[in-house]
Design a protein around this motif. Structure first.
Motif, short mmCIF file in Angstrom:
data_model
loop_
_atom_site.label_atom_id
_atom_site.label_comp_id
_atom_site.label_asym_id
_atom_site.label_seq_id
_atom_site.Cartn_x
_atom_site.Cartn_y
_atom_site.Cartn_z
N GLY A 112 70.20 41.92 23.94
CA GLY A 112 70.24 40.57 23.39
C GLY A 112 71.50 39.82 23.72
N THR A 113 71.66 38.67 23.07
CA THR A 113 72.75 37.74 23.35
C THR A 113 74.07 38.22 22.76
N ILE A 114 75.15 37.98 23.51
CA ILE A 114 76.51 38.26 23.04
C ILE A 114 77.16 36.93 22.68
N ILE A 115 77.77 36.86 21.52
CA ILE A 115 78.45 35.64 21.08
C ILE A 115 79.95 35.79 21.30
N VAL A 116 80.58 34.73 21.82
CA VAL A 116 82.02 34.74 22.12
C VAL A 116 82.67 33.55 21.43
N SER A 117 83.72 33.80 20.64
CA SER A 117 84.43 32.72 19.96
C SER A 117 85.67 32.30 20.75
N GLY A 118 86.20 31.12 20.40
CA GLY A 118 87.37 30.61 21.12
C GLY A 118 87.11 30.53 22.60
N ALA A 119 85.92 30.05 22.96
CA ALA A 119 85.41 30.24 24.32
C ALA A 119 86.12 29.40 25.38
N THR A 120 86.86 28.37 25.01
CA THR A 120 87.61 27.62 26.02
C THR A 120 89.02 28.15 26.20
N GLY A 121 89.44 29.09 25.36
CA GLY A 121 90.75 29.71 25.52
C GLY A 121 90.73 30.74 26.63
N GLY A 133 75.40 40.28 33.66
CA GLY A 133 73.98 40.10 33.33
C GLY A 133 73.67 39.85 31.88
N TYR A 134 74.69 39.60 31.06
CA TYR A 134 74.46 39.33 29.64
C TYR A 134 74.20 37.84 29.41
N ASP A 135 73.32 37.54 28.45
CA ASP A 135 73.20 36.17 27.95
C ASP A 135 74.33 35.94 26.96
N VAL A 136 75.06 34.84 27.14
CA VAL A 136 76.25 34.58 26.31
C VAL A 136 76.09 33.28 25.55
N ALA A 137 76.39 33.33 24.24
CA ALA A 137 76.49 32.13 23.41
C ALA A 137 77.97 31.89 23.13
N ALA A 138 78.44 30.70 23.45
CA ALA A 138 79.87 30.39 23.33
C ALA A 138 80.13 29.48 22.13
N ILE A 139 81.06 29.88 21.28
CA ILE A 139 81.48 29.05 20.15
C ILE A 139 82.69 28.23 20.57
#
Length: 330
Positions: A153-162, A176-182
């Motif tokens: 499934g999806t991996i969520i990443v915070s502070g994504a513009t840092g 190959g991971y689907d990424v959701a960026a916070i």
């Protein structure tokens, strides 16, 4: 040994509680004791550098001081059998730039145990685009991918513009991971999509989720760079047997959680200590970053500056306004 009598360094000095910065000509003699004298080609800006330059005694106890927790360059002289003159080496974290004069200088002197040989297929500039941020992102990806696979499934990443966040998004996407960026920067949606994010989550929306012990499971895992409520909600929304890594506390060092995500869903929380990470893992991560994990967008995350531009850019990172990675060319 060098024939020059001085070298340039970005110095922070304390005068009656006020901290001032200036580029100074420094004599070689007072360089820290250590095994390796290194001619620095590049450094990079990290949050700790900005704290050190502004007089944060939790980072740097005594001044005058040269910040810079990252450096890459060539060995000038070596007292160690591990390295010889003219070899290219990376030095990140440990005490560099904290209480040992750091990479915002033309030369540094450090213990051999702090250095890693520059891997093949990685230029010195690329090494500093990665720097501590890339090493931290790599450590996070390494620990997460040991238990969570793209099919999960999806991996969520915070502070994504840092720095850590953007590189984590890029590496995970390449694997190959689907990424959701916070992100709290709605203007950076296109940037994050280009880095490899499949979806963008507004930070304010994610922070506003219900304050329940558990939330609807949505993510196979997460890489958190900020701490606080964001990390709490990542943990609460992680699927059964998911993995979340934690490497930062810019939002808050505190967590308000129950044990339910851990004992009812089997969620694993992994701490990432980039400062004292064991050397054999560092070498593994650097070699992966130079090969299979090397972000295809690496050069696009970089802004190159000189020592003269450090003050302006460190003010931006303290305000959370510095995007991607900023490399300092010596």
């Amino acid at each position: 040994m060098k024939t020059e009598s001085t070298f340039k360094a970005f110095r922070v000095e304390e005068h009656e509680g006020t901290f001032n910065t200036a580029i100074k000509d420094m004599p070689f003699k007072p360089l820290e004791t250590g095994d390796l004298l290194i001619k620095v080609h590049y450094s990079s800006i990290n949050y700790k550098d900005a704290l050190s330059a502004s007089g944060n005694k939790g980072v740097t106890r005594q001044y005058p001081h040269t910040p810079g927790v990252d450096a890459v360059g060539t060995v000038v002289t070596s007292k160690s059998d591990l390295f010889k003159a003219d070899e290219k080496v990376i030095v990140t974290s440990y005490d560099l730039g904290m209480n040992t004069d750091g990479g915002f200088a033309e030369y540094i002197k450090v213990p051999a145990a702090w250095a890693v040989k520059l891997p093949e297929n990685l230029s010195m500039k690329e090494a500093m685009i990665l720097g501590t941020a890339g090493l931290t992102a790599g450590m996070s990806v390494l620990r997460l991918t040991q238990l969570v696979k793209p099919k999960d499934g999806t991996i969520i990443v915070s502070g994504a513009t840092g720095g850590v966040g953007a590189l984590s998004v890029s590496i995970l996407s390449k694997l190959g991971y689907d990424v959701a960026a916070i992100t709290g920067k709605e203007t950076e949606t296109n940037y994050l999509t280009h880095m490899g994010a499949k979806s963008i989550i507004k930070r304010s929306d994610f922070e506003a989720l219900d304050n329940k012990p558990l939330l609807k499971p949505q993510f196979a895992g997460g890489i958190d760079t900020v701490g606080g409520v964001i990390l709490e909600n990542i943990i609460k929304t992680t699927n059964h047997m998911g993995v979340v890594t934690s490497c930062g506390n810019v939002a808050s060092p505190k967590l308000n959680l129950t044990v339910f995500p851990f004992i009812l869903r089997g969620v694993t929380l992994v701490g990432i200590d980039s400062q004292n990470y064991p050397m054999h893992f560092r070498e593994e991560v650097w070699n992966k970053l130079a090969s299979d994990w090397k972000p295809s967008t690496l050069s696009e995350t970089c802004n190159e500056i000189t020592l003269n531009e450090l003050d302006k850019n460190m003010a931006l990172i303290l305000k959370g306004q510095l995007k991607g990675r900023t490399v300092v060319a010596l």
